[in-house]
Scaffold this motif. Structure first.
Motif, short mmCIF file in Angstrom:
data_model
loop_
_atom_site.label_atom_id
_atom_site.label_comp_id
_atom_site.label_asym_id
_atom_site.label_seq_id
_atom_site.Cartn_x
_atom_site.Cartn_y
_atom_site.Cartn_z
N ILE A 37 0.90 -1.34 -0.40
CA ILE A 37 -0.03 -0.23 0.22
C ILE A 37 0.47 1.30 0.08
O ILE A 37 1.40 1.17 0.84
N ASP A 42 -6.38 3.25 -4.13
CA ASP A 42 -7.42 2.38 -5.07
C ASP A 42 -6.94 1.72 -3.80
O ASP A 42 -8.15 0.36 -3.50
N VAL A 43 -6.22 1.22 -2.37
CA VAL A 43 -6.72 -0.71 -2.39
C VAL A 43 -7.90 0.12 -0.90
O VAL A 43 -8.33 -0.82 -1.06
N VAL A 45 -9.94 1.58 -1.87
CA VAL A 45 -11.21 1.29 -2.01
C VAL A 45 -11.69 -0.03 -2.21
O VAL A 45 -12.85 -0.76 -1.95
N LEU A 60 4.34 1.16 2.43
CA LEU A 60 5.33 1.49 2.10
C LEU A 60 5.40 3.30 2.13
O LEU A 60 6.57 3.57 1.93
N TYR A 84 1.01 12.43 -7.05
CA TYR A 84 0.65 12.90 -8.69
C TYR A 84 1.04 14.91 -8.60
O TYR A 84 2.18 15.33 -9.99
N THR A 104 -5.70 15.68 -14.12
CA THR A 104 -6.81 15.47 -13.97
C THR A 104 -7.23 14.48 -13.44
O THR A 104 -8.79 13.94 -13.20
N VAL A 105 -6.05 13.97 -12.42
CA VAL A 105 -6.60 12.10 -12.10
C VAL A 105 -7.25 13.37 -10.21
O VAL A 105 -6.50 14.08 -9.69
N ILE A 110 -6.71 13.23 -3.68
CA ILE A 110 -6.20 12.38 -4.11
C ILE A 110 -4.59 12.02 -5.03
O ILE A 110 -3.69 11.60 -5.08
N GLY A 118 1.52 3.50 -7.40
CA GLY A 118 -0.05 3.11 -7.61
C GLY A 118 -0.31 2.33 -8.52
O GLY A 118 -1.38 1.56 -8.50
N GLY A 121 1.05 -0.15 -9.99
CA GLY A 121 0.39 -1.28 -9.51
C GLY A 121 -0.78 -2.12 -10.01
O GLY A 121 -1.36 -3.27 -10.06
N THR A 122 -2.33 -0.93 -9.88
CA THR A 122 -3.27 -1.17 -10.28
C THR A 122 -3.31 -1.69 -11.63
O THR A 122 -4.54 -3.18 -12.19
N ALA A 126 -8.09 1.95 -17.54
CA ALA A 126 -7.95 3.28 -16.92
C ALA A 126 -7.78 4.31 -16.46
O ALA A 126 -7.46 6.30 -16.28
C1 FAD Z 1 -11.40 9.82 -5.08
C2 FAD Z 1 -10.96 8.45 -6.93
C3 FAD Z 1 -10.59 9.57 -7.51
C4 FAD Z 1 -9.74 8.39 -8.61
N1 FAD Z 1 -9.94 9.29 -9.79
C5 FAD Z 1 -8.52 8.66 -10.89
C6 FAD Z 1 -8.11 9.50 -11.82
O1 FAD Z 1 -9.15 9.87 -12.50
N2 FAD Z 1 -7.05 8.62 -13.02
C7 FAD Z 1 -6.30 7.64 -12.32
O2 FAD Z 1 -5.70 6.75 -12.96
N3 FAD Z 1 -7.39 6.93 -10.99
C8 FAD Z 1 -7.77 7.20 -10.10
N4 FAD Z 1 -7.62 7.26 -9.37
C9 FAD Z 1 -7.80 5.65 -9.01
C10 FAD Z 1 -6.10 5.76 -7.64
O3 FAD Z 1 -5.89 6.93 -7.36
C11 FAD Z 1 -5.08 5.60 -8.88
O4 FAD Z 1 -4.90 4.65 -9.51
C12 FAD Z 1 -3.43 5.83 -8.25
O5 FAD Z 1 -2.48 6.34 -9.29
C13 FAD Z 1 -3.21 4.95 -7.02
O6 FAD Z 1 -1.55 5.14 -6.23
P1 FAD Z 1 -1.38 4.76 -5.12
O7 FAD Z 1 -0.33 4.97 -4.36
O8 FAD Z 1 -3.10 5.31 -3.98
O9 FAD Z 1 -2.16 3.39 -4.79
P2 FAD Z 1 -2.07 2.49 -3.80
O10 FAD Z 1 -3.67 2.02 -3.65
O11 FAD Z 1 -1.41 2.06 -2.60
O12 FAD Z 1 -1.84 1.11 -4.26
C14 FAD Z 1 -2.88 0.65 -6.05
C15 FAD Z 1 -1.94 -0.93 -6.11
O13 FAD Z 1 -0.45 -0.66 -6.11
C16 FAD Z 1 -0.06 -1.24 -5.68
N5 FAD Z 1 1.56 -1.32 -5.61
C17 FAD Z 1 1.82 0.06 -5.27
N6 FAD Z 1 3.01 0.36 -4.44
C18 FAD Z 1 3.52 -0.19 -4.79
C19 FAD Z 1 4.69 -0.99 -4.92
N7 FAD Z 1 6.10 0.82 -5.22
N8 FAD Z 1 4.79 -1.98 -5.37
C20 FAD Z 1 4.25 -3.07 -5.93
N9 FAD Z 1 2.94 -2.45 -6.01
C21 FAD Z 1 3.00 -1.31 -5.72
C22 FAD Z 1 -0.71 -1.95 -4.16
O14 FAD Z 1 -0.60 -2.84 -4.20
C23 FAD Z 1 -2.30 -1.86 -5.32
O15 FAD Z 1 -2.69 -3.27 -6.39
C24 FAD Z 1 -8.25 7.36 -8.56
C25 FAD Z 1 -9.19 7.21 -7.08
C26 FAD Z 1 -10.26 7.49 -5.99
C27 FAD Z 1 -10.52 7.20 -4.70
#
Ligand code: FAD
Length: 300
Positions: A37, A42-43, A45, A60, A84, A104-105, A110, A118, A121-122, A126
Motif C-alpha cells: 500500500i 485504490d487499495v 477502496v 510503503l 501526482y 486530471t487525476v 487524491i 500505485g 500496480g493497479t 483507465a
Molecule cells: C476518488 C478517487 C478518484 C480517482 N481518480 C483517478 C483518476 O482520475 N485517474 C486515475 O488514473 N486514477 C484515479 N483514481 C485511482 C487512484 O488514485 C490511482 O490509481 C493512484 O495512482 C493509485 O496510487 P496509490 O499510491 O494510491 O496506490 P495504492 O492504492 O496504494 O496501490 C495501488 C496498487 O498498486 C500496488 N502498489 C502500490 N505501490 C506499489 C509498489 N511500490 N510496488 C508494488 N505494488 C505497489 C498496490 O498493492 C495496489 O495493488 C482515483 C481514486 C479515487 C479514490
C-alpha cells in the motif's frame, strides 16, 4: 438457547511497516501474499467495498527512497512513491504528458496521496498515468532481494489489472527519457473532475527519431499504442518535409490521423460510455492532440 445477538467477525490484518527499502524487499519476499500500500487511493477502496481481505499489508509510506527522483545515465528515475502533485510541481517541464494527465487525476487530495507506482500496480485500463508512460518509452524498475530488472511499460502491463511483476517483487521506480519534443494528453470524462476516463490519449513528438507516438487509454484491456496512426503521420511529416519547413499539418492528414487513432481502439460499451462514442471521441482527441503538439513543436 439464549439469543447470542449480532455476530461481529473481526478479521485481523497484519500490517508490515518497513522503515527502509531493503527491509521492504525482505518483508515482501518473506510474505509474498502481503498487499503493498502506497497512497492507498485504490487499495482502501478495495478494502472498503470488501473486494479484498488480505491477511497482511505492506505499508510503503515510511520508505523514503520511494519518494526520490533524479537523473540516472541521462534518464529520469522517478520513485514509485512520488505523488501526482509532485509530478506536476517538480517534473512538469520534463514529463509534460504525464504532468497533464496527473492534473486530471481525482481531486487535490487524491493527487497528494496517489502515486504513479500505485497506478502501475493497479494496471487499470483507465489508469491515467499509463498512456503517457507508453509514449515516453518508460521502463518499470522491479526489485526483489535477489536483484532488480527493468521492463518496458508495455511488457509490464499484461492485461486488465495484470502485470508481469513476480510475487516477491516491488515496483521501485519508473525510468523515462526527458521529453525531447512537445507532448500532450487529453481525457474525456462525464464531468470535469473526479472522473474515470471514458477514453484518453497521450501523444509525444520525438524530433530526433522523426516520430510521433500515440497511446490510447480506457479503450481496450490495456493502454493501446496507435501504431498505424504513428506510421501514417511519420510518413506525412517526412514526405511533406514538415520537420524542415515547420509548416502546419494539413486538415486531411489530421483527420486521417484521428481516424487511425480511433481504429486502434478495442472499446466496449459500459456505464461510462458506448464503444461507438469512445471511437468517435478518440478520433477527435487524435486530431486535437496532434494539432496542439505540432503547433508547439514547430513554434519552439
Ligand atoms: C476518488 C478517487 C478518484 C480517482 N481518480 C483517478 C483518476 O482520475 N485517474 C486515475 O488514473 N486514477 C484515479 N483514481 C485511482 C487512484 O488514485 C490511482 O490509481 C493512484 O495512482 C493509485 O496510487 P496509490 O499510491 O494510491 O496506490 P495504492 O492504492 O496504494 O496501490 C495501488 C496498487 O498498486 C500496488 N502498489 C502500490 N505501490 C506499489 C509498489 N511500490 N510496488 C508494488 N505494488 C505497489 C498496490 O498493492 C495496489 O495493488 C482515483 C481514486 C479515487 C479514490
Amino acid at each position: 438457547m439464549p439469543d447470542a445477538g449480532p455476530c461481529i467477525i473481526i478479521c485481523a490484518v497484519e500490517i508490515l511497516a518497513p522503515e527502509s527499502w531493503e527491509e521492504a524487499l525482505a518483508l515482501k519476499a518473506a510474505n509474498p501474499e502481503a498487499v503493498p500500500i502506497a497512497g492507498g487511493t485504490d487499495v482502501m477502496v478495495e478494502l472498503n467495498f470488501d473486494r479484498m481481505r488480505p491477511a497482511a499489508m505492506l505499508d510503503l509510506t515510511r520508505v523514503a527512497a520511494l519518494s526520490d527522483w533524479g537523473v540516472d545515465d541521462g534518464w529520469l528515475r522517478v520513485g514509485a512513491g512520488v505523488s501526482y502533485t509532485r509530478i506536476i510541481d517538480e517534473l512538469g517541464d520534463r514529463l509534460p504528458s504525464l504532468a497533464v494527465a496527473s492534473r486530471t487525476v481525482g481531486s487535490p487530495q487524491i493527487r497528494n496521496r496517489g502515486t504513479v507506482g500505485g497506478n502501475l500496480g493497479t494496471a487499470s485500463p483507465a489508469g491515467d498515468a499509463l498512456p503517457p508512460l507508453y509514449v515516453a518509452d518508460a521502463e518499470v524498475e522491479l526489485a526483489a532481494p535477489s536483484g532488480t530488472r527493468r521492463v518496458p511499460v508495455a511488457e509490464f502491463i499484461t492485461g486488465p489489472k495484470r502485470t508481469s511483476a513476480r510475487e516477491d517483487e516491488l515496483i521501485a521506480a519508473f525510468h523515462v527519457p526527458a521529453a525531447q519534443g512537445a507532448q500532450q494528453f487529453a481525457k474525456i470524462g462525464t464531468r470535469n473532475a473526479m472522473v474515470i476516463a471514458v477514453c484518453s490519449l497521450a501523444l509525444a513528438i520525438w524530433p530526433e527519431r522523426r516520430a510521433v507516438r500515440a497511446c490510447l487509454g480506457s479503450a481496450g484491456p490495456t493502454p493501446l499504442p496507435a501504431t498505424e496512426a504513428e506510421a501514417f503521420i511519420a510518413g506525412v511529416l517526412d514526405e511533406e518535409a514538415l520537420w524542415e519547413s515547420r509548416r502546419p499539418i494539413g486538415d486531411s492528414a489530421l483527420r486521417r490521423f484521428g481516424e487511425l487513432v480511433a481504429g486502434a481502439a478495442r472499446p466496449i460499451d459500459d456505464v461510462r460510455g458506448s464503444a461507438a462514442y469512445r471511437s468517435h471521441a478518440l478520433a477527435v482527441l487524435g486530431r486535437r492532440t496532434l494539432s496542439w503538439a505540432w503547433e508547439e513543436q514547430r513554434c519552439a
